[in-house]
Design an enzyme around this catalytic site. Sequence first.
Site: not given
Ligand code: RIB
Length: 290
Positions: A17, A186, A221-223, A226, A252-253
């Site tokens: 994106n 999550n 995953t719970l921010g 933990g 998270g990614d």
């Molecule tokens: O997890 C964050 C992402 O979610 C952003 O980069 C956005 O593009 C959406 O896909």
Amino acid sequence: MRDDAPAPMLHNLGSINLDHVYRVPHLVAPGETLASHDYRVGLGGKGANQSLAMARAGARVCHWGRLGRQDAWARDSLARAGVDVTRVELVDEPSGHAIIQVDDAGENAIILFAGANHGFRGSDLAALVEGAAEGDWLLLQNECNGLEGLMNRAAERGLAIAFNPAPMAASVLALPLEQCRLLFINRTEAAGLAGLGADAGAETLLDALAARLPACELVLTLGGDGAWYHQGALRLHRPALSVEAVDTTGAGDTFIGYYLAARQAGLDVEACLARASAVEVEALLAAEAS
Ligand code: RIB
């Protein structure tokens, strides 16, 4: 696997994106017109963020994606980070994009336009799977189309599927999740998959999901609370490192990318969780500094 054999490749069928990020005093309310005090556009998408994180963690990763021809710079950014982009197709369609508001408390709200991320044909996906080797990993999120057929085909080919059902949607419930080796979830996603309320405790969520998907490894995953791992008789909790979040977008990614990179490097579950949790905090601190 022989000792000198290369570690299984990480393939990632993932969204790319263009993220339009607006800093705002509060998230815009219905009917309100709100001035932003900062605006940036950059590479995003859960898939691309995860591939970047894997590459930065030193993993061998091949991204499978689609991007509008005019936005080739996004593919080139992935390549510069070390991602194999030979399976990223430039197409005559608009790229996916996200309109992201981030408020002064670090809360965000995101509108997605799928664009080219939803243009995969079954035959393209079949060819991509054919090009992967048995035993390789295939990471998926819920921002690209064609997941059901892809999961079945990839499992038949002997790929280990890791799935992050984000953004969560009713369609996820119809996917053949039993084909997955690993689920990254999550609280909202876990509750949605387990059919429980979002106030359910972590262990209740894990119990319910483990009953439904007994063969699957679960990473919850719970921010600030933990992260958990569950598979069979093994259940682990890794407390979060303390940090004040200014922008959690993509954290998270980053966790997922570093977790899988550590897994590819042959680390055990505890070490994978430790590495992913530490770098998630670094991502939050980097967002704060930028
Ligand atoms: O997890 C964050 C992402 O979610 C952003 O980069 C956005 O593009 C959406 O896909």
